[in-house]
Write a protein that holds these residues in place. Sequence first.
Motif, PDB file in Angstrom:
ATOM      1  N   GLY A   1      42.236 134.323 -25.660  1.00 40.78           N
ATOM      2  CA  GLY A   1      43.477 135.046 -25.900  1.00 40.78           C
ATOM      3  C   GLY A   1      43.530 136.422 -25.282  1.00 40.78           C
ATOM      4  O   GLY A   1      42.508 137.032 -24.942  1.00 40.78           O
ATOM      5  N   GLU A   2      44.752 136.928 -25.146  1.00 38.42           N
ATOM      6  CA  GLU A   2      45.031 138.222 -24.518  1.00 38.42           C
ATOM      7  C   GLU A   2      44.321 139.376 -25.220  1.00 38.42           C
ATOM      8  O   GLU A   2      43.989 140.381 -24.589  1.00 38.42           O
ATOM      9  CB  GLU A   2      46.548 138.463 -24.509  1.00 38.42           C
TER      10      GLU A   2
ATOM     11  N   GLU B   1      46.151 149.960 -25.504  1.00 38.63           N
ATOM     12  CA  GLU B   1      47.117 149.767 -26.588  1.00 38.63           C
ATOM     13  C   GLU B   1      48.510 150.273 -26.209  1.00 38.63           C
ATOM     14  O   GLU B   1      49.516 149.825 -26.772  1.00 38.63           O
ATOM     15  CB  GLU B   1      46.646 150.466 -27.865  1.00 38.63           C
ATOM     16  N   HIS B   2      48.600 151.164 -25.231  1.00 38.31           N
ATOM     17  CA  HIS B   2      49.902 151.677 -24.808  1.00 38.31           C
ATOM     18  C   HIS B   2      50.529 150.873 -23.674  1.00 38.31           C
ATOM     19  O   HIS B   2      51.658 151.155 -23.269  1.00 38.31           O
ATOM     20  CB  HIS B   2      49.786 153.153 -24.385  1.00 38.31           C
ATOM     21  N   GLY B   3      49.813 149.900 -23.137  1.00 39.51           N
ATOM     22  CA  GLY B   3      50.413 149.119 -22.060  1.00 39.51           C
ATOM     23  C   GLY B   3      49.432 148.135 -21.450  1.00 39.51           C
ATOM     24  O   GLY B   3      48.212 148.252 -21.588  1.00 39.51           O
ATOM     25  N   LYS B   4      50.005 147.166 -20.749  1.00 43.58           N
ATOM     26  CA  LYS B   4      49.230 146.082 -20.164  1.00 43.58           C
ATOM     27  C   LYS B   4      48.696 146.492 -18.792  1.00 43.58           C
ATOM     28  O   LYS B   4      49.404 147.100 -17.987  1.00 43.58           O
ATOM     29  CB  LYS B   4      50.135 144.854 -20.035  1.00 43.58           C
ATOM     30  N   ASN B   5      47.425 146.152 -18.542  1.00 42.28           N
ATOM     31  CA  ASN B   5      46.798 146.353 -17.228  1.00 42.28           C
ATOM     32  C   ASN B   5      46.806 147.809 -16.756  1.00 42.28           C
ATOM     33  O   ASN B   5      46.844 148.077 -15.552  1.00 42.28           O
ATOM     34  CB  ASN B   5      47.486 145.479 -16.169  1.00 42.28           C
ATOM     35  N   LEU B   6      46.766 148.740 -17.692  1.00 37.46           N
ATOM     36  CA  LEU B   6      46.808 150.155 -17.300  1.00 37.46           C
ATOM     37  C   LEU B   6      45.465 150.660 -16.779  1.00 37.46           C
ATOM     38  O   LEU B   6      45.400 151.712 -16.140  1.00 37.46           O
ATOM     39  CB  LEU B   6      47.264 151.018 -18.482  1.00 37.46           C
ATOM     40  N   ILE B   7      44.380 149.936 -17.051  1.00 44.27           N
ATOM     41  CA  ILE B   7      43.048 150.336 -16.595  1.00 44.27           C
ATOM     42  C   ILE B   7      42.541 149.226 -15.683  1.00 44.27           C
ATOM     43  O   ILE B   7      42.297 148.106 -16.134  1.00 44.27           O
ATOM     44  CB  ILE B   7      42.086 150.522 -17.786  1.00 44.27           C
TER      45      ILE B   7
ATOM     46  N   ALA C   1      58.609 142.305 -19.348  1.00 43.79           N
ATOM     47  CA  ALA C   1      57.625 141.406 -19.949  1.00 43.79           C
ATOM     48  C   ALA C   1      56.432 142.166 -20.518  1.00 43.79           C
ATOM     49  O   ALA C   1      55.992 141.904 -21.644  1.00 43.79           O
ATOM     50  CB  ALA C   1      57.145 140.393 -18.908  1.00 43.79           C
ATOM     51  N   HIS C   2      55.901 143.116 -19.754  1.00 49.72           N
ATOM     52  CA  HIS C   2      54.757 143.880 -20.238  1.00 49.72           C
ATOM     53  C   HIS C   2      55.125 144.707 -21.465  1.00 49.72           C
ATOM     54  O   HIS C   2      54.329 144.840 -22.402  1.00 49.72           O
ATOM     55  CB  HIS C   2      54.229 144.798 -19.138  1.00 49.72           C
ATOM     56  N   ALA C   3      56.331 145.264 -21.461  1.00 58.64           N
ATOM     57  CA  ALA C   3      56.787 146.044 -22.619  1.00 58.64           C
ATOM     58  C   ALA C   3      56.924 145.154 -23.849  1.00 58.64           C
ATOM     59  O   ALA C   3      56.525 145.536 -24.959  1.00 58.64           O
ATOM     60  CB  ALA C   3      58.122 146.713 -22.292  1.00 58.64           C
ATOM     61  N   LEU C   4      57.461 143.959 -23.664  1.00 57.77           N
ATOM     62  CA  LEU C   4      57.645 143.029 -24.781  1.00 57.77           C
ATOM     63  C   LEU C   4      56.297 142.584 -25.346  1.00 57.77           C
ATOM     64  O   LEU C   4      56.113 142.548 -26.572  1.00 57.77           O
ATOM     65  CB  LEU C   4      58.447 141.815 -24.314  1.00 57.77           C
ATOM     66  N   GLU C   5      55.346 142.260 -24.464  1.00 58.67           N
ATOM     67  CA  GLU C   5      54.025 141.854 -24.927  1.00 58.67           C
ATOM     68  C   GLU C   5      53.356 142.954 -25.752  1.00 58.67           C
ATOM     69  O   GLU C   5      52.783 142.697 -26.814  1.00 58.67           O
ATOM     70  CB  GLU C   5      53.124 141.520 -23.737  1.00 58.67           C
ATOM     71  N   ALA C   6      53.420 144.176 -25.245  1.00 58.66           N
ATOM     72  CA  ALA C   6      52.792 145.293 -25.945  1.00 58.66           C
ATOM     73  C   ALA C   6      53.477 145.564 -27.281  1.00 58.66           C
ATOM     74  O   ALA C   6      52.812 145.852 -28.287  1.00 58.66           O
ATOM     75  CB  ALA C   6      52.821 146.547 -25.070  1.00 58.66           C
TER      76      ALA C   6
ATOM     77  N   LYS D   1      52.997 151.140 -15.497  1.00 58.26           N
ATOM     78  CA  LYS D   1      52.338 151.813 -14.371  1.00 58.26           C
ATOM     79  C   LYS D   1      53.226 151.918 -13.138  1.00 58.26           C
ATOM     80  O   LYS D   1      52.910 152.655 -12.205  1.00 58.26           O
ATOM     81  CB  LYS D   1      51.028 151.108 -14.034  1.00 58.26           C
ATOM     82  N   LYS D   2      54.343 151.187 -13.126  1.00 57.88           N
ATOM     83  CA  LYS D   2      55.259 151.273 -11.978  1.00 57.88           C
ATOM     84  C   LYS D   2      56.302 152.366 -12.162  1.00 57.88           C
ATOM     85  O   LYS D   2      57.080 152.635 -11.251  1.00 57.88           O
ATOM     86  CB  LYS D   2      55.951 149.911 -11.775  1.00 57.88           C
TER      87      LYS D   2
END
Length: 356
Positions: A69-70, A144-150, A244-249, A315-316
Amino acid sequence: MQRLSIEYSTGTYPILIGQRILSTLKDSLEKEYTSIFVITDENVAEIYLDEVVEHLSDCKVFQYILPAGEASKNIDQYYRLQTAAIEKGLDRNALILALGGGVVGDLAGFVAATFMRGIDYIQIPTTILAHDSSVGGKVAINHEHGKNLIGAFYPPAAVYYDIATLSSLPAKEIRSGYAELVKEGLISGKELFEEMLQVSLVSIKNETLEKHILAGIKVKADIVEADERELGIRSYLNLGHTFAHALEAELGYGVITHGEAVAVGLLFSIHVSEAEFGVELPYDELKSWLEKNNYPLQTITFDPKKIMKRMKSDKKAVRNRIKMVLLKAPGKLLNKELADQKILNYLEIFKERLIK
């Protein structure tokens, strides 16, 4: 077996696609490694780990099984994997095998990119969704603040895509993966997109699936070769992903799959594009296809203000302004910065439109 090659700034790597190609893995390795570290998750391990290890019987092999899982794509699992690699004695001539879906591929790839300043890794995707994440060399973990930020840009040594592994996927994962294929159809143009919307995911044939996966990989490969580090057109691959990334987070990672979030994100991108450019786009056609194939559109609720805040952390984003990939038509994409109030208005209207 199909073979593609991806060129990047300092070399090339092969993508091998076919039925039951895991057995050829050892013979296909282009150099000898001191040890091999197989990283997978508990679901994939149960089905394929023994087979992969068996085909590497002459090698020094270690393994690590992640929770599925994610939620596993985090700094804690990353640190545990680094510790395991050190304790198992991996050196700079070791190889990491990422056996699994996008979570395993992203996490294992980021471990490879940073262990001893970078060692080789090979992607072995076992989901439809991972046809996208396994190609292009983007590796990352979530914050925790966003997907794939690191993360980092770190190309694999190879990608082995054994289509036979897809036979074990549950319906939810098939839906998840096909959303990314539909995204690539929209990027490619009207013909591929409309062809994909003729598919029923309940009764899809293996030949059709393989054809569309190959088409999707080719779309991504062409873009990645032209723009390795996302300075231009590679950003088009983010179509649908800002939402999508915002919704997932916001919902919590793993509540819905990445692909289910992308499906909703594609609808939102089309919704915004229609309003921004005054054009008619296939919103209704895509929404109808998603509903027929049991994507959870009706059950997804969100707070527009919270989603907008998440989108600003993407990140965009540029100068704290939301930047989205939009369409003037299938195959005709562009990036556009949008003011907060516009985004908020679009989100409020879209929330209502989504459940109609």
